[in-house]
Write a protein that holds these residues in place. Structure first.
Motif, PDB file in Angstrom:
ATOM      1  N   MET A 244       0.845  -1.195   0.000  1.00 48.43           N
ATOM      2  CA  MET A 244       0.000   0.000   0.000  1.00 48.43           C
ATOM      3  C   MET A 244       0.878   1.242   0.000  1.00 48.43           C
ATOM      4  SD  MET A 244      -2.919   1.123   2.808  1.00 48.43           S
ATOM      5  CE  MET A 244      -1.789   1.137   4.207  1.00 48.43           C
ATOM      6  N   LYS A 245       0.535   2.174  -0.859  1.00 43.64           N
ATOM      7  CA  LYS A 245       1.212   3.467  -0.887  1.00 43.64           C
ATOM      8  C   LYS A 245       0.408   4.414  -0.013  1.00 43.64           C
ATOM      9  CE  LYS A 245       3.132   6.962  -3.989  1.00 43.64           C
ATOM     10  NZ  LYS A 245       3.236   7.441  -5.385  1.00 43.64           N
ATOM     11  N   LEU A 246       0.992   4.775   1.120  1.00 40.46           N
ATOM     12  CA  LEU A 246       0.263   5.484   2.170  1.00 40.46           C
ATOM     13  C   LEU A 246       0.824   6.885   2.368  1.00 40.46           C
ATOM     14  CD1 LEU A 246      -1.780   5.431   4.560  1.00 40.46           C
ATOM     15  CD2 LEU A 246       0.077   4.514   5.970  1.00 40.46           C
ATOM     16  N   LEU A 247      -0.063   7.862   2.381  1.00 40.19           N
ATOM     17  CA  LEU A 247       0.298   9.245   2.701  1.00 40.19           C
ATOM     18  C   LEU A 247      -0.207   9.563   4.099  1.00 40.19           C
ATOM     19  CD1 LEU A 247       1.347  12.088   1.874  1.00 40.19           C
ATOM     20  CD2 LEU A 247      -0.984  12.558   1.038  1.00 40.19           C
ATOM     21  N   ILE A 248       0.687   9.948   4.995  1.00 38.52           N
ATOM     22  CA  ILE A 248       0.300  10.376   6.339  1.00 38.52           C
ATOM     23  C   ILE A 248       0.477  11.884   6.405  1.00 38.52           C
ATOM     24  CG2 ILE A 248       0.761  10.202   8.807  1.00 38.52           C
ATOM     25  CD1 ILE A 248       1.800   7.399   8.349  1.00 38.52           C
ATOM     26  N   LEU A 249      -0.629  12.572   6.609  1.00 38.74           N
ATOM     27  CA  LEU A 249      -0.569  14.027   6.765  1.00 38.74           C
ATOM     28  C   LEU A 249      -0.167  14.303   8.208  1.00 38.74           C
ATOM     29  CD1 LEU A 249      -3.742  15.011   4.711  1.00 38.74           C
ATOM     30  CD2 LEU A 249      -1.354  15.037   3.984  1.00 38.74           C
ATOM     31  N   GLY A 250       1.086  14.470   8.428  1.00 35.89           N
ATOM     32  CA  GLY A 250       1.710  14.506   9.749  1.00 35.89           C
ATOM     33  C   GLY A 250       2.855  13.504   9.713  1.00 35.89           C
ATOM     34  N   GLY A 251       2.922  12.675  10.736  1.00 36.65           N
ATOM     35  CA  GLY A 251       3.926  11.614  10.747  1.00 36.65           C
ATOM     36  C   GLY A 251       5.199  11.955  11.483  1.00 36.65           C
ATOM     37  N   THR A 252       5.275  13.184  12.020  1.00 35.34           N
ATOM     38  CA  THR A 252       6.480  13.567  12.757  1.00 35.34           C
ATOM     39  C   THR A 252       6.223  13.736  14.246  1.00 35.34           C
ATOM     40  OG1 THR A 252       6.071  15.901  12.261  1.00 35.34           O
ATOM     41  CG2 THR A 252       7.498  14.694  10.745  1.00 35.34           C
ATOM     42  N   ALA A 253       4.980  13.999  14.643  1.00 38.48           N
ATOM     43  CA  ALA A 253       4.643  14.090  16.063  1.00 38.48           C
ATOM     44  C   ALA A 253       4.196  12.716  16.554  1.00 38.48           C
ATOM     45  CB  ALA A 253       3.570  15.154  16.285  1.00 38.48           C
ATOM     46  N   TRP A 254       3.686  12.655  17.769  1.00 36.88           N
ATOM     47  CA  TRP A 254       3.536  11.395  18.496  1.00 36.88           C
ATOM     48  C   TRP A 254       2.682  10.344  17.773  1.00 36.88           C
ATOM     49  CZ3 TRP A 254      -0.084  10.497  23.176  1.00 36.88           C
ATOM     50  CH2 TRP A 254       0.263   9.314  23.842  1.00 36.88           C
ATOM     51  N   LEU A 255       1.377  10.591  17.625  1.00 34.76           N
ATOM     52  CA  LEU A 255       0.507   9.587  17.013  1.00 34.76           C
ATOM     53  C   LEU A 255       0.863   9.372  15.549  1.00 34.76           C
ATOM     54  CD1 LEU A 255      -1.875   7.640  16.930  1.00 34.76           C
ATOM     55  CD2 LEU A 255      -3.392   9.608  16.607  1.00 34.76           C
ATOM     56  N   GLY A 256       1.090  10.468  14.816  1.00 27.82           N
ATOM     57  CA  GLY A 256       1.439  10.323  13.415  1.00 27.82           C
ATOM     58  C   GLY A 256       2.720   9.531  13.222  1.00 27.82           C
ATOM     59  N   HIS A 257       3.708   9.787  14.079  1.00 27.18           N
ATOM     60  CA  HIS A 257       4.983   9.073  14.013  1.00 27.18           C
ATOM     61  C   HIS A 257       4.773   7.586  14.284  1.00 27.18           C
ATOM     62  CE1 HIS A 257       9.079   7.844  15.156  1.00 27.18           C
ATOM     63  NE2 HIS A 257       9.499   8.872  14.435  1.00 27.18           N
ATOM     64  N   GLN A 258       3.999   7.267  15.326  1.00 28.30           N
ATOM     65  CA  GLN A 258       3.739   5.870  15.641  1.00 28.30           C
ATOM     66  C   GLN A 258       2.981   5.176  14.509  1.00 28.30           C
ATOM     67  OE1 GLN A 258       4.612   3.817  18.017  1.00 28.30           O
ATOM     68  NE2 GLN A 258       5.643   5.214  19.433  1.00 28.30           N
ATOM     69  N   THR A 259       2.089   5.919  13.853  1.00 24.61           N
ATOM     70  CA  THR A 259       1.342   5.348  12.735  1.00 24.61           C
ATOM     71  C   THR A 259       2.282   5.042  11.575  1.00 24.61           C
ATOM     72  OG1 THR A 259      -0.626   6.583  13.413  1.00 24.61           O
ATOM     73  CG2 THR A 259      -0.599   5.725  11.164  1.00 24.61           C
ATOM     74  N   ALA A 260       3.214   5.936  11.317  1.00 25.89           N
ATOM     75  CA  ALA A 260       4.204   5.684  10.265  1.00 25.89           C
ATOM     76  C   ALA A 260       5.058   4.469  10.609  1.00 25.89           C
ATOM     77  CB  ALA A 260       5.074   6.918  10.067  1.00 25.89           C
TER      78      ALA A 260
ATOM     79  N   LEU B 258       5.245   1.110   8.296  1.00 22.24           N
ATOM     80  CA  LEU B 258       6.523   0.602   7.792  1.00 22.24           C
ATOM     81  C   LEU B 258       6.748  -0.839   8.229  1.00 22.24           C
ATOM     82  CD1 LEU B 258       8.674   3.774   8.482  1.00 22.24           C
ATOM     83  CD2 LEU B 258       8.216   2.811   6.215  1.00 22.24           C
ATOM     84  N   ALA B 259       6.396  -1.149   9.487  1.00 21.26           N
ATOM     85  CA  ALA B 259       6.559  -2.511   9.991  1.00 21.26           C
ATOM     86  C   ALA B 259       5.688  -3.497   9.221  1.00 21.26           C
ATOM     87  CB  ALA B 259       6.224  -2.560  11.482  1.00 21.26           C
ATOM     88  N   ALA B 260       4.565  -2.998   8.695  1.00 26.28           N
ATOM     89  CA  ALA B 260       3.662  -3.852   7.911  1.00 26.28           C
ATOM     90  C   ALA B 260       4.090  -3.948   6.451  1.00 26.28           C
ATOM     91  CB  ALA B 260       2.238  -3.313   8.000  1.00 26.28           C
ATOM     92  N   GLY B 261       5.190  -3.281   6.095  1.00 28.00           N
ATOM     93  CA  GLY B 261       5.727  -3.397   4.756  1.00 28.00           C
ATOM     94  C   GLY B 261       5.196  -2.409   3.743  1.00 28.00           C
ATOM     95  N   HIS B 262       4.568  -1.328   4.200  1.00 27.17           N
ATOM     96  CA  HIS B 262       3.976  -0.365   3.278  1.00 27.17           C
ATOM     97  C   HIS B 262       4.974   0.719   2.862  1.00 27.17           C
ATOM     98  CE1 HIS B 262       0.198  -2.314   3.852  1.00 27.17           C
ATOM     99  NE2 HIS B 262       0.156  -2.044   5.149  1.00 27.17           N
TER     100      HIS B 262
END
Length: 353
Positions: A1-17, A21-25
């Motif tokens: 899956m090609k996933l865009l996270i709007l955020g990804g640098t703060a707490w929840l967004g970072h954990q989501t990224a 990544l761990a799921a191979g996306h």
């Protein structure tokens, strides 16, 4: 899956990224970059979501899914406008603060909502709920049924929680000595681990699980939360590892104080300076920590034991430095002073009272 996270640098967004990544996306984090760095392995797209064309670069690509954690209606309205053709599925992380009432226990997703914020910018936390309602409405209107999920998160805790709400109690028990607590054993608490929420957000995007969901933890009484925090710190009652402490009395090392006395001493509820975290005196807000998660659980949300969350949060707190300022709780000096005052007040009571 090609996933865009709007955020990804703060707490929840970072954990989501991290979870994606761990799921191979294939993960891209789009943010200003002022809150930190994206995790290793994620692409980074520097954007300004307050600019009208801030997402132009993201809109020029195709994404299987988008995950958005914004609280600003203008940002979400623009992202929906610009990514409608580029994003296959939109996951918006909302909040339980969107509900018009916070008293009812077991509240489900069809409960009435607050009126949406008309403005593009939420200028204070008093507008947080209405702002998230406006964001939800923008996503629903732009992506339509079947192409979006609205995830209403409850109180989030776990490693990295700089608010101190999930770390204060296990850290305090680990430090030893008598622990001042509010005497509200039956008040509900409800905490979801940031890692569980992040993993489920990725799953929702993967499986295109459309709908509206309360993403919340298990509801437990305040006394049980304290007992689990004590056990996580290694000072609780002997018990099977990670078993729930059902119908828990307050741990023996606690010193309960009535809400009235605490208020008279200037102790605050819930969070912030000079506070006792998670304490909420007003019953009109108790339902906030007792919402139904049946729909999310049916859609695959998995929750680790509360004790494990608190144990891992304690480890993070200790690694981050026990002496650093925190967003919630009492300082050692404040608690020592309050315990002395409480002891003095008790000594003045008539014998046998």
């Amino acid at each position: 899956m090609k996933l865009l996270i709007l955020g990804g640098t703060a707490w929840l967004g970072h954990q989501t990224a991290v979870a994606a990544l761990a799921a191979g996306h294939d993960v891209t984090c789009a943010a200003r970059g002022s809150s930190g760095e994206p995790p290793a392995g994620a692409d980074f797209l520097r954007v300004d979501r307050d600019a009208d064309d801030g997402l132009a670069a993201a809109a020029g690509e195709q994404w299987d899914a988008v995950i958005d954690v914004s609280r600003q209606p203008g940002q979400v309205r623009r992202s929906v406008r610009d990514l409608r053709a580029a994003g296959g599925f939109y996951v918006f992380v909302s909040t339980g603060n969107v509900y018009a009432g916070q008293r009812e226990f077991g509240q489900e997703e069809d409960a009435p909502l607050l009126a949406p914020l008309a403005a593009d910018v939420m200028d204070s936390m008093e507008s947080y709920g209405p702002a998230k309602v406006a964001c939800e409405q923008a996503v629903a209107a732009g992506f339509g049924a079947g192409s979006h999920a609205l995830v209403r998160a409850g109180l989030i805790g776990g490693p990295g929680d700089t608010s101190g709400r999930s770390g204060y109690w296990p850290l305090r028990f680990a430090q030893g000595g008598p622990v001042l607590v509010p005497d509200v054993p039956g008040q509900p608490t409800q905490l979801i681990d940031v890692r569980d929420l992040a993993q489920w957000l990725v799953q929702v995007a993967e499986q295109r699980t459309a709908g509206v969901f309360n993403a919340v933890g298990e509801t437990v009484p305040f006394s049980e939360h304290l007992a689990e925090a004590a056990a996580a710190a290694g000072v609780g009652e002997p018990d099977a590892p990670n078993s729930r402490v059902a119908e828990s009395p307050l741990p023996r090392i606690t010193v309960p104080a009535t809400p009235q006395w605490l208020r008279e001493q200037g102790v605050n509820e819930w969070s912030g300076p000079r506070s006792l975290p998670l304490w909420l005196e007003d019953p009109d807000w108790h339902g906030m920590n007792a919402r139904s998660h049946a729909r999310a659980r049916s859609a695959g949300l998995r929750l680790r034991p509360l004790r494990q969350t608190l144990k891992d949060t304690l480890a993070w707190e200790e690694a981050a430095g026990v002496g650093r300022p925190r967003g919630a709780g009492l300082t050692p000096a404040e608690e020592h002073d309050l315990l002395a005052r409480l002891a003095d007040a008790a000594s003045l009571l008539p014998e046998g009272s």
